[in-house]
Motif scaffolding. Structure first.
Motif, PDB file in Angstrom:
ATOM      1  N   MET A 201      24.080  33.802  41.524  1.00  0.00           N
ATOM      2  CA  MET A 201      24.781  34.623  40.540  1.00  0.00           C
ATOM      3  C   MET A 201      24.334  34.360  39.108  1.00  0.00           C
ATOM      4  SD  MET A 201      28.639  34.540  42.178  1.00  0.00           S
ATOM      5  CE  MET A 201      29.368  35.457  40.817  1.00  0.00           C
ATOM      6  N   THR A 202      23.953  33.125  38.806  1.00  0.00           N
ATOM      7  CA  THR A 202      23.618  32.779  37.419  1.00  0.00           C
ATOM      8  C   THR A 202      22.165  32.361  37.230  1.00  0.00           C
ATOM      9  OG1 THR A 202      24.232  30.446  37.682  1.00  0.00           O
ATOM     10  CG2 THR A 202      25.985  31.996  37.064  1.00  0.00           C
ATOM     11  N   GLY A 203      21.488  31.978  38.306  1.00  0.00           N
ATOM     12  CA  GLY A 203      20.121  31.487  38.187  1.00  0.00           C
ATOM     13  C   GLY A 203      20.031  30.024  37.791  1.00  0.00           C
ATOM     14  N   ARG A 204      21.163  29.364  37.634  1.00  0.00           N
ATOM     15  CA  ARG A 204      21.177  27.946  37.284  1.00  0.00           C
ATOM     16  C   ARG A 204      21.033  27.085  38.545  1.00  0.00           C
ATOM     17  NH1 ARG A 204      26.376  28.078  33.115  1.00  0.00           N
ATOM     18  NH2 ARG A 204      25.407  29.447  31.537  1.00  0.00           N
TER      19      ARG A 204
ATOM     20  N   PRO B 146      32.475  44.251  43.528  1.00  0.00           N
ATOM     21  CA  PRO B 146      31.054  44.537  43.771  1.00  0.00           C
ATOM     22  C   PRO B 146      30.173  44.373  42.542  1.00  0.00           C
ATOM     23  CG  PRO B 146      32.433  46.197  44.812  1.00  0.00           C
ATOM     24  CD  PRO B 146      33.332  45.379  43.943  1.00  0.00           C
ATOM     25  N   LEU B 147      30.759  44.488  41.349  1.00  0.00           N
ATOM     26  CA  LEU B 147      29.979  44.309  40.132  1.00  0.00           C
ATOM     27  C   LEU B 147      29.761  42.835  39.802  1.00  0.00           C
ATOM     28  CD1 LEU B 147      31.562  47.033  37.808  1.00  0.00           C
ATOM     29  CD2 LEU B 147      29.349  47.128  38.970  1.00  0.00           C
ATOM     30  N   ILE B 148      30.643  41.976  40.313  1.00  0.00           N
ATOM     31  CA  ILE B 148      30.588  40.550  39.987  1.00  0.00           C
ATOM     32  C   ILE B 148      29.874  39.744  41.064  1.00  0.00           C
ATOM     33  CG2 ILE B 148      31.997  38.484  39.606  1.00  0.00           C
ATOM     34  CD1 ILE B 148      34.120  40.264  38.380  1.00  0.00           C
ATOM     35  N   CYS B 149      30.195  40.025  42.310  1.00  0.00           N
ATOM     36  CA  CYS B 149      29.749  39.175  43.420  1.00  0.00           C
ATOM     37  C   CYS B 149      28.476  39.716  44.076  1.00  0.00           C
ATOM     38  CB  CYS B 149      30.853  39.080  44.474  1.00  0.00           C
ATOM     39  SG  CYS B 149      32.405  38.411  43.835  1.00  0.00           S
ATOM     40  N   PRO B 150      27.738  38.841  44.754  1.00  0.00           N
ATOM     41  CA  PRO B 150      26.580  39.309  45.526  1.00  0.00           C
ATOM     42  C   PRO B 150      27.000  40.299  46.607  1.00  0.00           C
ATOM     43  CG  PRO B 150      26.500  36.926  45.243  1.00  0.00           C
ATOM     44  CD  PRO B 150      27.852  37.367  44.772  1.00  0.00           C
TER      45      PRO B 150
ATOM     46  N   LYS C 148      29.492  25.716  40.838  1.00  0.00           N
ATOM     47  CA  LYS C 148      30.929  25.627  41.111  1.00  0.00           C
ATOM     48  C   LYS C 148      31.696  26.701  40.345  1.00  0.00           C
ATOM     49  CE  LYS C 148      30.901  20.686  42.199  1.00  0.00           C
ATOM     50  NZ  LYS C 148      31.384  19.333  41.826  1.00  0.00           N
ATOM     51  N   ALA C 149      31.238  27.000  39.129  1.00  0.00           N
ATOM     52  CA  ALA C 149      31.901  28.042  38.342  1.00  0.00           C
ATOM     53  C   ALA C 149      31.738  29.407  39.001  1.00  0.00           C
ATOM     54  CB  ALA C 149      31.332  28.063  36.924  1.00  0.00           C
ATOM     55  N   SER C 150      30.550  29.682  39.537  1.00  0.00           N
ATOM     56  CA  SER C 150      30.322  30.960  40.212  1.00  0.00           C
ATOM     57  C   SER C 150      31.167  31.066  41.472  1.00  0.00           C
ATOM     58  CB  SER C 150      28.839  31.110  40.562  1.00  0.00           C
ATOM     59  OG  SER C 150      28.049  31.176  39.399  1.00  0.00           O
ATOM     60  N   SER C 151      31.285  29.965  42.203  1.00  0.00           N
ATOM     61  CA  SER C 151      32.116  29.971  43.401  1.00  0.00           C
ATOM     62  C   SER C 151      33.571  30.259  43.046  1.00  0.00           C
ATOM     63  CB  SER C 151      32.002  28.622  44.120  1.00  0.00           C
ATOM     64  OG  SER C 151      32.765  28.615  45.308  1.00  0.00           O
ATOM     65  N   SER C 152      34.040  29.694  41.934  1.00  0.00           N
ATOM     66  CA  SER C 152      35.411  29.967  41.485  1.00  0.00           C
ATOM     67  C   SER C 152      35.574  31.434  41.101  1.00  0.00           C
ATOM     68  CB  SER C 152      35.756  29.071  40.292  1.00  0.00           C
ATOM     69  OG  SER C 152      35.718  27.704  40.650  1.00  0.00           O
ATOM     70  N   THR C 153      34.541  32.005  40.493  1.00  0.00           N
ATOM     71  CA  THR C 153      34.590  33.423  40.122  1.00  0.00           C
ATOM     72  C   THR C 153      34.709  34.302  41.359  1.00  0.00           C
ATOM     73  OG1 THR C 153      33.268  33.032  38.133  1.00  0.00           O
ATOM     74  CG2 THR C 153      33.345  35.284  38.971  1.00  0.00           C
ATOM     75  N   VAL C 154      33.950  33.971  42.407  1.00  0.00           N
ATOM     76  CA  VAL C 154      34.032  34.726  43.656  1.00  0.00           C
ATOM     77  C   VAL C 154      35.432  34.618  44.252  1.00  0.00           C
ATOM     78  CG1 VAL C 154      33.159  34.912  46.011  1.00  0.00           C
ATOM     79  CG2 VAL C 154      31.572  34.496  44.135  1.00  0.00           C
ATOM     80  N   THR C 155      36.000  33.419  44.190  1.00  0.00           N
ATOM     81  CA  THR C 155      37.356  33.222  44.715  1.00  0.00           C
ATOM     82  C   THR C 155      38.361  34.103  43.979  1.00  0.00           C
ATOM     83  OG1 THR C 155      36.863  30.934  45.358  1.00  0.00           O
ATOM     84  CG2 THR C 155      39.181  31.526  45.091  1.00  0.00           C
ATOM     85  N   LEU C 156      38.278  34.112  42.657  1.00  0.00           N
ATOM     86  CA  LEU C 156      39.202  34.931  41.871  1.00  0.00           C
ATOM     87  C   LEU C 156      38.990  36.417  42.138  1.00  0.00           C
ATOM     88  CD1 LEU C 156      39.086  33.053  38.437  1.00  0.00           C
ATOM     89  CD2 LEU C 156      40.945  33.049  40.107  1.00  0.00           C
TER      90      LEU C 156
END
Length: 203
Positions: free
Chosen positions: A26-29, A148-152, A82-90
């Protein structure tokens, strides 16, 4: 074909085996964790069954069942921070919570409306129905538009004749992740020479 920087084709077995470079999708990091995703793609003809929705509740259930039965599926893990995973959860649970809350308010409105003819109770039932409707609309927007705009996302294709594996086109992923995956695929192809499976056609 147009080379989309946010898309990359992989094998479903690669998705299941976590076979990716440690780059957040999601972020490339640099990735910090792995998160499970379930992707499904119904065939195009299945959307013609949307007419079943006009039949009401039973039509909606029938449409959902048919779509679930005929969809191509792929399950596996993607590298995330971990931040991206939290975003997917939300992005997953907030719309679900709104939908559940909306239907709960509708149930409350029905119970209150049937239990008494008091004007105050009728007002409570009316407001419960209205707020529930807002919750459901917000939940659907979150589920069908925002997530769909946020998550893979992914398009799961049918397995080719003679192949047990199937191609999965990951979409809405970070270009750095796409580049890392393609470099990994190219390095593997060069290492093993001729592949036993047809090459992936990147778009």
């Amino acid at each position: 074909m147009i080379n989309r920087s946010d898309r990359v084709q992989i094998w479903s077995s690669q998705l299941w085996a976590n076979d990716f470079p440690p780059v957040c999708a999601m972020t490339g990091r640099p990735a910090e964790t792995w998160r499970k995703f379930k992707f499904s793609t119904p065939p195009d003809w299945a959307y013609a069954l949307l007419a079943l929705v006009c039949l009401g509740g039973l039509g909606v259930i029938a449409f959902a069942v048919v779509m679930a039965l005929v969809a191509q599926r792929a399950t596996g893990f993607l590298p995330l921070t971990k931040a991206s995973s939290s975003t997917v959860t939300l992005a997953t649970w907030i719309p679900s919570g709104l939908l559940i809350g909306g239907f709960a308010l509708w149930l409350l409105a029905l119970v209150v409306a049937l239990s008494t003819n008091d004007s105050t109770a009728s007002a409570v039932a009316g407001w419960s129905f209205f707020v529930g409707l807002l919750f459901i609309i917000a939940g659907l927007i979150g589920r069908l538009v925002v997530k769909p705009l946020i998550c893979p996302r992914a398009k799961v294709m049918e397995a080719a004749p003679g192949q047990n594996d199937r191609i999965v086109e990951l979409r809405n992923v970070n270009p750095a992740f796409v580049t890392a995956v393609r470099h990994s695929q190219q390095a593997r192809a060069a290492q093993f020479g001729q592949a036993t499976r047809p090459p992936l056609m990147q778009q």
